[in-house]
Scaffold this motif. Structure first.
Motif, PDB file in Angstrom:
ATOM      1  N   PRO A  16       0.853  -1.188   0.000  1.00 11.05           N
ATOM      2  CA  PRO A  16       0.000   0.000   0.000  1.00 11.05           C
ATOM      3  C   PRO A  16       0.896   1.248   0.000  1.00 11.05           C
ATOM      4  CG  PRO A  16      -0.475  -1.441   1.871  1.00 11.05           C
ATOM      5  CD  PRO A  16       0.814  -1.889   1.273  1.00 11.05           C
ATOM      6  N   ILE A  17       0.538   2.227  -0.783  1.00 10.57           N
ATOM      7  CA  ILE A  17       1.303   3.469  -0.793  1.00 10.57           C
ATOM      8  C   ILE A  17       0.657   4.414   0.204  1.00 10.57           C
ATOM      9  CG2 ILE A  17       1.993   5.446  -2.202  1.00 10.57           C
ATOM     10  CD1 ILE A  17       3.329   2.849  -2.973  1.00 10.57           C
ATOM     11  N   PHE A  18       1.450   4.889   1.133  1.00 15.35           N
ATOM     12  CA  PHE A  18       0.905   5.778   2.138  1.00 15.35           C
ATOM     13  C   PHE A  18       1.240   7.214   1.795  1.00 15.35           C
ATOM     14  CE2 PHE A  18       1.619   1.697   4.154  1.00 15.35           C
ATOM     15  CZ  PHE A  18       0.320   1.429   4.553  1.00 15.35           C
ATOM     16  N   GLU A  19       0.239   8.072   2.001  1.00 15.02           N
ATOM     17  CA  GLU A  19       0.420   9.470   1.660  1.00 15.02           C
ATOM     18  C   GLU A  19       1.371  10.173   2.616  1.00 15.02           C
ATOM     19  OE1 GLU A  19      -0.264  10.900  -0.966  1.00 15.02           O
ATOM     20  OE2 GLU A  19      -1.401   9.232  -1.792  1.00 15.02           O
ATOM     21  N   GLY A  20       1.539   9.587   3.782  1.00 10.07           N
ATOM     22  CA  GLY A  20       2.423  10.208   4.763  1.00 10.07           C
ATOM     23  C   GLY A  20       2.378   9.390   6.036  1.00 10.07           C
ATOM     24  N   PRO A  21       3.137   9.810   7.042  1.00 10.35           N
ATOM     25  CA  PRO A  21       3.202   9.050   8.289  1.00 10.35           C
ATOM     26  C   PRO A  21       1.830   8.897   8.967  1.00 10.35           C
ATOM     27  CG  PRO A  21       4.358  11.151   8.482  1.00 10.35           C
ATOM     28  CD  PRO A  21       4.066  10.959   7.044  1.00 10.35           C
TER      29      PRO A  21
ATOM     30  N   GLN B  91      -4.222  10.975  -4.822  1.00  8.29           N
ATOM     31  CA  GLN B  91      -4.694  11.032  -3.448  1.00  8.29           C
ATOM     32  C   GLN B  91      -4.053  12.217  -2.708  1.00  8.29           C
ATOM     33  OE1 GLN B  91      -7.087   9.335  -2.098  1.00  8.29           O
ATOM     34  NE2 GLN B  91      -6.829  10.115  -0.023  1.00  8.29           N
ATOM     35  N   ALA B  92      -2.765  12.423  -2.944  1.00  9.01           N
ATOM     36  CA  ALA B  92      -2.061  13.533  -2.274  1.00  9.01           C
ATOM     37  C   ALA B  92      -2.682  14.868  -2.681  1.00  9.01           C
ATOM     38  CB  ALA B  92      -0.580  13.511  -2.647  1.00  9.01           C
ATOM     39  N   LEU B  97      -6.058  19.470  -1.480  1.00  6.46           N
ATOM     40  CA  LEU B  97      -7.166  20.306  -1.921  1.00  6.46           C
ATOM     41  C   LEU B  97      -8.272  20.371  -0.863  1.00  6.46           C
ATOM     42  CD1 LEU B  97      -8.191  21.977  -4.293  1.00  6.46           C
ATOM     43  CD2 LEU B  97      -9.162  19.911  -5.262  1.00  6.46           C
ATOM     44  N   ALA B  98      -8.537  19.240  -0.227  1.00  4.10           N
ATOM     45  CA  ALA B  98      -9.576  19.211   0.812  1.00  4.10           C
ATOM     46  C   ALA B  98      -9.194  20.155   1.953  1.00  4.10           C
ATOM     47  CB  ALA B  98      -9.765  17.791   1.332  1.00  4.10           C
ATOM     48  N   ILE B  99      -7.927  20.116   2.338  1.00  6.42           N
ATOM     49  CA  ILE B  99      -7.476  20.986   3.430  1.00  6.42           C
ATOM     50  C   ILE B  99      -7.607  22.460   3.024  1.00  6.42           C
ATOM     51  CG2 ILE B  99      -5.474  21.681   4.808  1.00  6.42           C
ATOM     52  CD1 ILE B  99      -4.596  18.675   4.609  1.00  6.42           C
ATOM     53  N   ILE B 100      -7.186  22.777   1.816  1.00  3.61           N
ATOM     54  CA  ILE B 100      -7.274  24.172   1.349  1.00  3.61           C
ATOM     55  C   ILE B 100      -8.739  24.609   1.297  1.00  3.61           C
ATOM     56  CG2 ILE B 100      -6.865  25.735  -0.597  1.00  3.61           C
ATOM     57  CD1 ILE B 100      -4.391  23.981  -1.250  1.00  3.61           C
ATOM     58  N   SER B 121       4.703  18.982  -4.119  1.00  3.14           N
ATOM     59  CA  SER B 121       4.317  18.419  -5.392  1.00  3.14           C
ATOM     60  C   SER B 121       2.802  18.484  -5.637  1.00  3.14           C
ATOM     61  CB  SER B 121       4.881  17.002  -5.474  1.00  3.14           C
ATOM     62  OG  SER B 121       4.213  16.284  -6.432  1.00  3.14           O
ATOM     63  N   PRO B 122       1.967  18.097  -4.652  1.00  3.68           N
ATOM     64  CA  PRO B 122       0.527  18.272  -4.886  1.00  3.68           C
ATOM     65  C   PRO B 122       0.124  19.737  -5.052  1.00  3.68           C
ATOM     66  CG  PRO B 122       0.934  17.409  -2.671  1.00  3.68           C
ATOM     67  CD  PRO B 122       2.214  17.303  -3.435  1.00  3.68           C
TER      68      PRO B 122
END
Lengths: 248, 183, 183
Positions: A16-21, B91-92, B97-100, B121-122
């Motif tokens: 699975p690729i995680f977007e971050g910690p 997804q990133a 975008l959701a946060i903004i 990058s996003p």
């Protein structure tokens, strides 16, 4: 998080690729059906570190952020081991609460992002009417012309022009040859010169993010080999670095 | 100007407008206030398009109206755009975008604090796709650049206004979910 | 696929196509050759639009077909464009504006040194549109005219002063390659 095939040297892994910690932590919590309000910190740290190895192996650009979280987890773990000081009447704060709040906050936006993805999917099926290009000349003012220009365009355009036309100003970004051993040596030189150095002081002069991350890894390495000691008075306060018992 | 003429003119405006036809843009096309409201006219046109089974419909978006093709024709229409296939956001990019969207105007540092991960990058992707724009600077000591969503953002997600979006769930509800999933 | 469906699909294509619908683009939207020729379909749609007195018609241009508004609605339609995104700054004007934004006050010669081409025409456009203005003369021997952006320009982007402009360093942070790998 999304499932993806990653090619790593000669074998393929499904990971699975995680977007971050935080994404990774939420995954670990869900996987083992853990209570987010009572996270077994030792277990989750252990799981987290196992994933961290893979992430480092994959050399993701965001690996530095994962390393930082590992440090946070270890710090929380250490705090959980400390005896709770006798507080007068008030309840001592759970060392995990900050992390829990971050996780919950992140989770809200992750959900919102899912909603956006659904909308995107629906919306992508409809096509807006695209009028044919201008059939006549119309009088326009400044605002009309700028309607389609963003500040970002102006930045990018200037950037592009500088790279292409203005020889003396354009500077090639040199490949940074930087390694943990070099940065570790640099750190030891600093500690030879003075009893202690402050983390932010070191980081301030490093410049690029890459160098900062590599230096941070070097610090972790030196802590592990007990050549240096890092201390912090409060959460978010600066870190003090001193010589350790094996410094040399 | 009688009502049927007014409806015809509005149809012409819908065909010609490159962006949603808002009340303001509509009004600007007439010297005096028209006898029918834009809403009324839209309803009448919409009914006609439905009755005669047109391949397009009127869509309420970004505080205005725009013609869009009906969903079922997507398999054909999308082939017009083979070269610039509609790339879905990563997804990133969606998270950023959701946060903004819910916290605008917001700086990169604040976004990264919520995501827990660097977001250059996003942000770049979103800027390039014009879903967000730079809007001024933070008042704080760092004077960080602030980001906000654009009209293109509303169009992209088919939203009439930011109010159309569901409210962010309260932390309390999330905790309840967690409790339920514990079994 | 029956004929009425084919006609509907073509209508959707006409609504969505950014360029004239040519035989080739039409064919590319179907897996097999449709039962009707594009001409036949267009005739059928055209007849319907005429019959029901639509405000638009199908127009033959450059070997293809396009929906356009009928001539008599032009007085209304053209008012849409006094405030629309359809008119864009040319690349030359954008480049010139970007240089002036970041290097103001600046002379024409300096602008041309960066762009590498003569910049009379974009400078004129920008002056006419009040995006830039002439402010003083160079101290140097040529006493060249100096250009700078107008207050309106800054306000448009929600900037209080030039200090609020994104720094080049900030641009670089966004643009830099994110693939930098560790160690």
């Amino acid at each position: 998080m999304s499932e993806s095939k990653l090619l790593n040297r000669n074998y393929t892994v499904d990971l699975p690729i995680f977007e971050g910690p935080l994404d990774l932590l939420l995954f670990l919590i869900k996987k083992d059906e853990l209570n987010i309000y009572d996270i077994p910190i030792s277990k989750i740290t252990q799981d987290y570190l196992a994933y961290l190895e893979i992430i480092k192996e994959l050399r993701l650009s965001t690996a530095g952020d994962f390393v930082l979280m590992a440090a946070t987890l270890m710090k929380i773990k250490a705090r959980m081991l400390l005896p709770v000081p006798e507080a007068e009447g008030e309840e001592a704060e759970d060392p995990r609460s900050e992390l829990v709040n971050m996780l919950l906050e992140y989770k809200r936006f992750k959900e919102a992002a899912d909603h956006f993805a659904d909308r995107e999917h629906t919306q992508n099926r409809m096509y807006y009417r695209v009028p044919s290009t201008s059939e006549g000349e119309f009088e326009v003012g400044a605002e009309d012309l700028l309607a389609d220009v963003k500040l970002y365009d102006i930045m990018l355009t200037f950037q592009y022009l500088l790279q292409n036309y203005e020889e003396p100003l354009s500077h090639e970004v040199a490949m940074e040859a930087v390694s943990t051993s070099e940065q570790g040596a640099y750190l030891k030189i600093l500690l030879n010169q003075s009893e202690e150095v402050w983390f932010t002081e070191i980081m301030k002069d490093l410049g690029s993010r890459l160098v900062i991350i590599v230096t941070f890894l070097a610090i972790l390495e030196l802590i592990r080999s007990r050549e240096i000691i890092m201390e912090q008075n409060d959460l978010f306060s600066d870190l003090r670095i001193r010589r350790g018992e094996r410094f040399g | 100007m009688d009502k049927s003429e007014l409806i015809q003119i509005t149809e012409a405006l819908l065909i010609a407008t490159p962006e949603p036809l808002t009340e303001a843009r509509f009004a600007q096309c007439f010297d005096s206030t028209p006898d029918m409201s834009l809403n009324e006219i839209i309803e009448s046109l919409s009914a006609f398009y439905k009755e005669t089974d047109r391949a397009f419909q009127i869509f309420k978006v970004a505080n205005g109206y725009q013609l869009v093709t009906r969903k079922e024709f997507e398999p054909f229409v999308k082939r017009l755009y083979t070269r610039s296939a509609r790339l879905r956001l990563s997804q990133a990019a969606l998270e950023t975008l959701a946060i903004i969207t819910y916290r605008q105007p917001i700086s990169r540092v604040e976004i990264e604090a919520i995501r827990g991960v660097s977001s250059d990058s996003p942000l770049r992707t979103l800027l390039e796709r014009r879903l967000i724009e730079i809007r001024g600077r933070d008042e704080g000591p760092g004077r960080a650049l602030l980001y906000r969503t654009t009209t293109e953002f509303l169009q992209y997600f088919g939203l009439n206004s930011l109010q159309d979006l569901p409210k962010l769930r309260e932390a309390q509800e999330l905790i309840q979910d967690e409790d339920e999933s514990l079994v």
